[in-house]
Design an enzyme around this catalytic site. Structure first.
Site, PDB file in Angstrom:
ATOM      1  N   ASP A 105      -4.237 -10.869  11.315  1.00  0.00           N
ATOM      2  CA  ASP A 105      -3.824 -11.355   9.995  1.00  0.00           C
ATOM      3  C   ASP A 105      -4.441 -12.729   9.744  1.00  0.00           C
ATOM      4  O   ASP A 105      -4.467 -13.588  10.625  1.00  0.00           O
ATOM      5  CB  ASP A 105      -2.294 -11.447   9.911  1.00  0.00           C
ATOM      6  CG  ASP A 105      -1.791 -11.496   8.479  1.00  0.00           C
ATOM      7  OD1 ASP A 105      -2.087 -12.495   7.787  1.00  0.00           O
ATOM      8  OD2 ASP A 105      -1.106 -10.553   8.048  1.00  0.00           O
TER       9      ASP A 105
ATOM     10  N   LYS B 192      -8.275  -1.428  -4.613  1.00  0.00           N
ATOM     11  CA  LYS B 192      -7.686  -0.476  -3.653  1.00  0.00           C
ATOM     12  C   LYS B 192      -8.343   0.901  -3.795  1.00  0.00           C
ATOM     13  O   LYS B 192      -8.563   1.602  -2.803  1.00  0.00           O
ATOM     14  CB  LYS B 192      -6.172  -0.372  -3.853  1.00  0.00           C
ATOM     15  CG  LYS B 192      -5.389  -1.589  -3.422  1.00  0.00           C
ATOM     16  CD  LYS B 192      -5.491  -1.875  -1.928  1.00  0.00           C
ATOM     17  CE  LYS B 192      -4.690  -0.892  -1.086  1.00  0.00           C
ATOM     18  NZ  LYS B 192      -4.682  -1.298   0.354  1.00  0.00           N
TER      19      LYS B 192
ATOM     20  N   THR C 170      -1.882   2.593  -2.371  1.00  0.00           N
ATOM     21  CA  THR C 170      -0.835   2.433  -3.388  1.00  0.00           C
ATOM     22  C   THR C 170      -0.945   3.501  -4.466  1.00  0.00           C
ATOM     23  O   THR C 170      -2.040   4.013  -4.741  1.00  0.00           O
ATOM     24  CB  THR C 170      -0.964   1.042  -4.060  1.00  0.00           C
ATOM     25  OG1 THR C 170      -0.141   0.974  -5.228  1.00  0.00           O
ATOM     26  CG2 THR C 170      -2.403   0.777  -4.500  1.00  0.00           C
ATOM     27  N   ASP C 171       0.183   3.804  -5.100  1.00  0.00           N
ATOM     28  CA  ASP C 171       0.162   4.763  -6.211  1.00  0.00           C
ATOM     29  C   ASP C 171      -0.537   4.198  -7.442  1.00  0.00           C
ATOM     30  O   ASP C 171      -0.881   4.936  -8.368  1.00  0.00           O
ATOM     31  CB  ASP C 171       1.580   5.222  -6.569  1.00  0.00           C
ATOM     32  CG  ASP C 171       2.515   4.096  -6.994  1.00  0.00           C
ATOM     33  OD1 ASP C 171       2.120   2.915  -6.951  1.00  0.00           O
ATOM     34  OD2 ASP C 171       3.674   4.394  -7.355  1.00  0.00           O
ATOM     35  N   GLU C 172      -0.801   2.896  -7.443  1.00  0.00           N
ATOM     36  CA  GLU C 172      -1.437   2.291  -8.619  1.00  0.00           C
ATOM     37  C   GLU C 172      -2.873   2.780  -8.815  1.00  0.00           C
ATOM     38  O   GLU C 172      -3.436   2.628  -9.899  1.00  0.00           O
ATOM     39  CB  GLU C 172      -1.387   0.766  -8.523  1.00  0.00           C
ATOM     40  CG  GLU C 172       0.034   0.224  -8.582  1.00  0.00           C
ATOM     41  CD  GLU C 172       0.097  -1.282  -8.800  1.00  0.00           C
ATOM     42  OE1 GLU C 172      -0.728  -1.796  -9.575  1.00  0.00           O
ATOM     43  OE2 GLU C 172       0.968  -1.924  -8.195  1.00  0.00           O
TER      44      GLU C 172
ATOM     45  N   THR D 113     -11.636  -8.939  -0.073  1.00  0.00           N
ATOM     46  CA  THR D 113     -10.713  -8.526   0.994  1.00  0.00           C
ATOM     47  C   THR D 113     -10.486  -7.026   0.988  1.00  0.00           C
ATOM     48  O   THR D 113     -10.611  -6.358   2.023  1.00  0.00           O
ATOM     49  CB  THR D 113      -9.363  -9.255   0.831  1.00  0.00           C
ATOM     50  OG1 THR D 113      -9.575 -10.659   0.970  1.00  0.00           O
ATOM     51  CG2 THR D 113      -8.374  -8.798   1.887  1.00  0.00           C
TER      52      THR D 113
ATOM     53  N   TYR E  92      -6.560  -5.356  -9.125  1.00  0.00           N
ATOM     54  CA  TYR E  92      -5.940  -5.013  -7.839  1.00  0.00           C
ATOM     55  C   TYR E  92      -6.079  -3.525  -7.535  1.00  0.00           C
ATOM     56  O   TYR E  92      -6.593  -3.129  -6.487  1.00  0.00           O
ATOM     57  CB  TYR E  92      -4.458  -5.406  -7.820  1.00  0.00           C
ATOM     58  CG  TYR E  92      -3.677  -4.683  -6.738  1.00  0.00           C
ATOM     59  CD1 TYR E  92      -3.977  -4.897  -5.391  1.00  0.00           C
ATOM     60  CD2 TYR E  92      -2.676  -3.767  -7.050  1.00  0.00           C
ATOM     61  CE1 TYR E  92      -3.290  -4.217  -4.387  1.00  0.00           C
ATOM     62  CE2 TYR E  92      -1.992  -3.081  -6.055  1.00  0.00           C
ATOM     63  CZ  TYR E  92      -2.297  -3.310  -4.734  1.00  0.00           C
ATOM     64  OH  TYR E  92      -1.642  -2.631  -3.744  1.00  0.00           O
TER      65      TYR E  92
ATOM     66  N   ILE F 269       4.950  -5.250   4.338  1.00  0.00           N
ATOM     67  CA  ILE F 269       5.024  -3.891   4.884  1.00  0.00           C
ATOM     68  C   ILE F 269       4.504  -3.877   6.322  1.00  0.00           C
ATOM     69  O   ILE F 269       5.073  -3.216   7.199  1.00  0.00           O
ATOM     70  CB  ILE F 269       4.253  -2.888   4.003  1.00  0.00           C
ATOM     71  CG1 ILE F 269       4.761  -2.934   2.558  1.00  0.00           C
ATOM     72  CG2 ILE F 269       4.420  -1.467   4.551  1.00  0.00           C
ATOM     73  CD1 ILE F 269       3.971  -2.070   1.585  1.00  0.00           C
TER      74      ILE F 269
ATOM     75  N   ASN G 215       7.429  -0.658  -2.788  1.00  0.00           N
ATOM     76  CA  ASN G 215       8.300  -0.903  -1.634  1.00  0.00           C
ATOM     77  C   ASN G 215       9.253  -2.060  -1.906  1.00  0.00           C
ATOM     78  O   ASN G 215       8.939  -2.971  -2.677  1.00  0.00           O
ATOM     79  CB  ASN G 215       7.459  -1.255  -0.409  1.00  0.00           C
ATOM     80  CG  ASN G 215       6.852  -0.051   0.287  1.00  0.00           C
ATOM     81  OD1 ASN G 215       6.884   0.066   1.506  1.00  0.00           O
ATOM     82  ND2 ASN G 215       6.273   0.861  -0.480  1.00  0.00           N
TER      83      ASN G 215
ATOM     84  N   ALA H 269      -4.001  -4.866   5.520  1.00  0.00           N
ATOM     85  CA  ALA H 269      -4.543  -6.133   5.008  1.00  0.00           C
ATOM     86  C   ALA H 269      -5.083  -5.963   3.600  1.00  0.00           C
ATOM     87  O   ALA H 269      -5.982  -5.161   3.360  1.00  0.00           O
ATOM     88  CB  ALA H 269      -5.638  -6.654   5.938  1.00  0.00           C
TER      89      ALA H 269
END
Length: 351
Positions: free
Chosen positions: A34, A163, A134-136, A101, A159, A13, A189, A83
């Site tokens: 990055d 987030k 994210t929607d997660e 991260t 994950y 993305i 995405n 990132a």
């Protein structure tokens, strides 16, 4: 000239966002920070590496000294934080990497930006930290309903939990310090430059190589699919017009069960590329641990406040994505062989 620090800009993305922004604006500067882990690929940015408005910095968002140097050397106006370790399966095996991260890295960049932008009584004008999420983080839906920005966060995987932690730290910096921030939460995405561990490029690549197509469980897990360029457009609109402190959902209103995605790709490739590609390649595998059943985003807020809408239907977007993968076979071959990891050395270190 506005300066953007884009973290994770060599990923899927992030790279698409850099392409989108440099195509749209001639009066901006982009610094791409990055670490070039497995999913970071500078070949994604071959087209812009000679652009005088683009700079690449190899490094980790957890590196405070490096982040501070970037802010000292550049008058950074916007941080766009892509990132992240982002693959759910990897997070189940190595959750600690995701916390480092996604949470600690985000806090490091937040803190450096805050220290750089803060002035007595507030923050410099025209600055913003943009958290791309994210929607997660919302968890899983039943058969009906959609994720709204106001529903409680209920992540299930390491994950999505990492987030969520990052999102809440961004919120805390707004609530505590009134730091200028926004958060966007997008649905799945797809599009150019997507690393082939993700569903759609994995299916395309496996089809072309006549390999089995792994489908979790019964294949009826539902995701809302968003063409990556539409996502990039939304991020740009939130940077420029988003109300400070607000969260914006970005969704495509393109809900599909995983098995539908598989059959759509098989059908297109069978008709247009290779008659040997059939549904016989489908292989049902044991379901992922904690696999959320359905995601669906309600993007009403961003539509009403900023006028964004997803321009690309799934039917159009999936064809564009398949064609891009067919036209960029060398890119895919370099990814699957690991050759892309030598690109940085060839382009930068050996000079």
């Amino acid at each position: 000239m506005k300066t953007y620090l884009v973290t994770g800009g060599a990923g899927f993305i992030g790279a698409n966002f850099i392409h989108y922004m440099l195509n749209k604006y001639s009066d901006i500067k982009i610094i791409n920070l990055d670490k070039l882990t497995y999913a970071g690929n500078l070949e994604n940015l071959k087209d812009v590496e000679t652009n005088s408005n683009y700079t690449f910095a190899c490094g980790d968002i957890c590196d405070k000294e490096l982040a501070e140097k970037l802010f000292v050397d550049n008058d950074i106006d916007y941080v766009v934080n892509f990132a992240a370790e982002s693959h759910v399966d990897r997070s189940i095996k190595e959750p600690e990497i995701f916390v480092k991260t996604n949470v600690l890295g985000t806090v490091n960049i937040l803190n450096v930006a805050k220290n750089s932008w803060e002035i007595p009584g507030g923050f410099k004008e025209g600055k913003k930290f943009m958290q791309v999420s994210t929607d997660e983080v919302y968890g899983s839906l039943g058969d009906t309903g959609f994720f709204l920005e106001t529903i409680p966060l209920d992540p299930h995987s390491p994950y999505s939990s990492s987030k969520t932690g990052a999102d809440l730290m961004v919120k805390a910096y707004y609530d505590t310090y009134k730091m200028p921030v926004n958060t966007t939460r997008c649905s799945n995405n797809y599009g150019p430059y997507q690393f082939p561990e993700k569903l759609i490029p994995l299916l395309i690549n496996n089809c072309l190589n006549h390999k089995n197509l792994p489908v979790y469980g019964d294949g009826m897990n539902i995701r809302d699919w968003l063409y990556v360029e539409d996502h990039c457009k939304a991020i740009d609109m939130v940077i420029n017009g988003g109300i400070l402190g607000e969260v914006y959902n970005i969704g495509g209103h393109n809900e599909r069960a995983n098995i539908q995605i598989v059959k759509t790709i098989i059908s297109y490739l069978n008709e247009n590329v290779d008659k040997e590609i059939t549904e016989k390649l489908i292989s049902y595998v044991e379901d992922r641990l904690g696999h959320d059943k359905r995601y669906g985003i309600d993007p009403t807020k961003i539509k009403e406040e900023l006028g964004w809408y997803p321009e690309t239907t799934f039917e159009v977007g999936i064809k564009k994505t398949i064609k891009w993968n067919l036209d960029n076979k060398e890119w895919m071959d370099n990814i699957t062989s690991g050759e892309y990891q030598n690109y940085y050395n060839n382009m930068y270190q050996n000079k």
